[in-house]
Write an enzyme that holds these catalytic residues in place. Structure first.
Site, PDB file in Angstrom:
ATOM      1  N   GLU A 153      -5.106   0.410  -7.287  1.00 56.66           N
ATOM      2  CA  GLU A 153      -4.471  -0.771  -7.882  1.00 56.66           C
ATOM      3  C   GLU A 153      -4.474  -1.958  -6.930  1.00 56.66           C
ATOM      4  O   GLU A 153      -3.527  -2.146  -6.154  1.00 56.66           O
ATOM      5  CB  GLU A 153      -3.020  -0.443  -8.271  1.00 56.66           C
ATOM      6  CG  GLU A 153      -2.913   0.518  -9.432  1.00 56.66           C
ATOM      7  CD  GLU A 153      -1.453   0.772  -9.845  1.00 56.66           C
ATOM      8  OE1 GLU A 153      -0.533   0.290  -9.161  1.00 56.66           O
ATOM      9  OE2 GLU A 153      -1.257   1.467 -10.858  1.00 56.66           O
ATOM     10  N   GLU A 197      -4.358   6.079 -14.734  1.00 56.31           N
ATOM     11  CA  GLU A 197      -2.962   6.360 -14.378  1.00 56.31           C
ATOM     12  C   GLU A 197      -2.037   5.717 -15.409  1.00 56.31           C
ATOM     13  O   GLU A 197      -2.244   4.567 -15.790  1.00 56.31           O
ATOM     14  CB  GLU A 197      -2.634   5.807 -12.983  1.00 56.31           C
ATOM     15  CG  GLU A 197      -1.237   6.190 -12.511  1.00 56.31           C
ATOM     16  CD  GLU A 197      -0.839   5.507 -11.206  1.00 56.31           C
ATOM     17  OE1 GLU A 197      -1.534   5.690 -10.185  1.00 56.31           O
ATOM     18  OE2 GLU A 197       0.173   4.773 -11.229  1.00 56.31           O
TER      19      GLU A 197
HETATM   20  C1  IDC Z   1       4.940   5.758  -6.737  1.00 54.12           C
HETATM   21  C2  IDC Z   1       5.528   7.142  -6.665  1.00 54.12           C
HETATM   22  C3  IDC Z   1       6.731   7.132  -5.721  1.00 54.12           C
HETATM   23  C4  IDC Z   1       6.310   6.565  -4.384  1.00 54.12           C
HETATM   24  C5  IDC Z   1       5.613   5.227  -4.542  1.00 54.12           C
HETATM   25  C6  IDC Z   1       5.034   4.730  -3.228  1.00 54.12           C
HETATM   26  O1  IDC Z   1       5.893   7.570  -7.956  1.00 54.12           O
HETATM   27  O2  IDC Z   1       7.238   8.449  -5.568  1.00 54.12           O
HETATM   28  O3  IDC Z   1       7.463   6.400  -3.573  1.00 54.12           O
HETATM   29  O4  IDC Z   1       4.560   5.316  -5.463  1.00 54.12           O
HETATM   30  O5  IDC Z   1       4.957   3.376  -3.219  1.00 54.12           O
HETATM   31  C7  IDC Z   1       1.757   2.858  -9.470  1.00 54.12           C
HETATM   32  C8  IDC Z   1       1.055   3.472  -8.335  1.00 54.12           C
HETATM   33  C9  IDC Z   1       1.717   4.765  -7.901  1.00 54.12           C
HETATM   34  C10 IDC Z   1       3.229   4.652  -7.985  1.00 54.12           C
HETATM   35  C11 IDC Z   1       3.600   4.445  -9.458  1.00 54.12           C
HETATM   36  C12 IDC Z   1       5.110   4.365  -9.712  1.00 54.12           C
HETATM   37  O6  IDC Z   1      -0.316   3.683  -8.555  1.00 54.12           O
HETATM   38  O7  IDC Z   1       1.323   5.063  -6.591  1.00 54.12           O
HETATM   39  O8  IDC Z   1       3.780   5.851  -7.528  1.00 54.12           O
HETATM   40  N1  IDC Z   1       2.938   3.258  -9.944  1.00 54.12           N
HETATM   41  O9  IDC Z   1       5.666   3.289  -9.020  1.00 54.12           O
HETATM   42  N2  IDC Z   1       1.346   1.813 -10.167  1.00 54.12           N
HETATM   43  C13 IDC Z   1       2.295   1.492 -11.078  1.00 54.12           C
HETATM   44  C14 IDC Z   1       3.313   2.414 -10.957  1.00 54.12           C
END
Ligand code: IDC
Length: 340
Positions: free
Chosen positions: A175, A262
């Site tokens: 992303e 995702e």
């Molecule tokens: C989130 C995980 C969380 C972690 C965080 C790190 O769920 O446990 O602490 O990342 O920054 C994304 C991302 C994905 C995110 C997820 C939810 O690709 O890595 O995971 N998210 O925030 N894009 C939109 C949402």
């Protein structure tokens, strides 16, 4: 006479049961075959992902959480279960580049361990007839250009090690965010894709889009030249609704092959309310356009996007009662779509 009829009725009932069981078994095995028959190299035709016979393929499955963080779910029993029981035909191996002992922020040993784990995941997915996405999970490092050198070295080595595995898709930047432009992403993609192509000339490659993989319109206006390239759109159902669904459909109508590598059914923090109404709207529209979708995330982290309950320490053999609300939703959707 009475005895005769009693016997006749019970024989008749037993026969019906046997026929019923056989039919049930047949349906189940036909569904399994249907899933497995789709394995083999994939390619992109127009906006669709296709198998070698040219039939449209829709991948549906789950993403790991960060591989450094939750490596324990990459195990034989768990992958078997994801395929056989859940009906998944794809697993995404999310390897953070920066956060939590990420590939670029950790030491040499960590890098070696992560590569081993990626290879293990690919082999297990192959063993259990699933496709697998090798995901270079940029996030805090907003632009893929930040770790471009490491990305090239990683994909060079991995595509070499994974030569011969038809089930691999490469996602080269999860992303891009923080104002990273489509031009920067395109420059990055143009330097990384040839590195993969050298070892795997036909692999499907998924490219992230600006603003946390949401601006597929920018990619549609100026796509990357070359074959077997798809573009990521990510959504979190309680945050992203009609506007983003429209963006997706418009981009597809413009001819862009979109891959939802995702998504979550909660809000974009990975936490918050599970919104099944919006989630179902997303599923309907993705099914309509044969878009593939991969849910975030396979872990027991204390967050609503995690599919395992936080107090469940199992890494396989999950019962329904071990699953979180989003886990139960996903389990039901995947099974239904796989005809289980
Ligand atoms: C989130 C995980 C969380 C972690 C965080 C790190 O769920 O446990 O602490 O990342 O920054 C994304 C991302 C994905 C995110 C997820 C939810 O690709 O890595 O995971 N998210 O925030 N894009 C939109 C949402």
């Amino acid at each position: 006479m009475k005895g005769f009829w009693k016997k006749a009725v019970s024989i008749f009932c037993a026969a019906i049961m046997v026929i019923g069981l056989a039919a049930g078994f047949q349906t189940a095995s036909a569904a399994a075959k249907f899933q497995d028959a789709k394995l083999g190299p994939l390619h992109v035709k127009g906006t669709k992902l296709c198998d070698k016979k040219g039939h449209t393929v829709q991948l549906r499955g789950i993403s790991t959480h960060g591989l450094s963080w939750y490596p324990q779910y990459v195990n034989d029993k768990c992958f078997k279960e994801l395929h056989d029981k859940w009906g998944a035909n794809v697993v995404r191996l999310a390897m953070y580049t920066e956060e939590y002992n990420g590939y670029c922020s950790g030491d040499d040993k960590n890098r070696k361990d992560l590569k081993k784990l990626v290879k293990k995941g690919v082999k297990l997915a192959d063993k259990y007839h699933m496709y697998v996405i090798v995901d270079w999970h940029i996030l805090n490092d907003c632009s893929p250009k930040q770790n471009q050198k490491e990305a090239k070295a990683f994909f060079k080595d991995m595509s070499k090690q994974l030569k011969g595995y038809d089930n691999v898709l490469y996602e080269i930047c999860n992303e891009p965010n923080g104002g990273t432009s489509w031009k920067d992403i395109k420059d990055y993609a143009k330097s990384v894709i040839p590195v993969i192509r050298k070892n795997d000339k036909d692999a499907v490659i998924i490219v992230g889009t600006p603003n946390w993989s949401q601006y597929v319109d920018q990619a549609a206006a100026d796509p990357i030249k070359g074959k077997n390239i798809m573009y990521a759109l990510h959504f979190y159902a309680d945050t992203h609704r009609d506007d983003l669904r429209k963006k997706m459909v418009d981009a597809i109508k413009e001819g862009l092959p979109v891959f939802v590598s995702e998504y979550g059914i909660c809000d974009c923090s990975g936490k918050g309310t599970v919104n099944k109404t919006e989630a179902d709207k997303w599923i309907r529209i993705m099914d309509k356009y044969n878009v593939s979708y991969v849910a975030w995330n396979l872990s027991n982290k204390d967050e609503t996007s995690a599919v395992i309950k936080k107090d469940c320490q199992k890494t396989s053999g999950f019962k329904r009662s071990d699953l979180s609300e989003s886990g139960k939703w996903l389990y039901d959707i995947l099974r239904k779509k796989a005809g289980k």
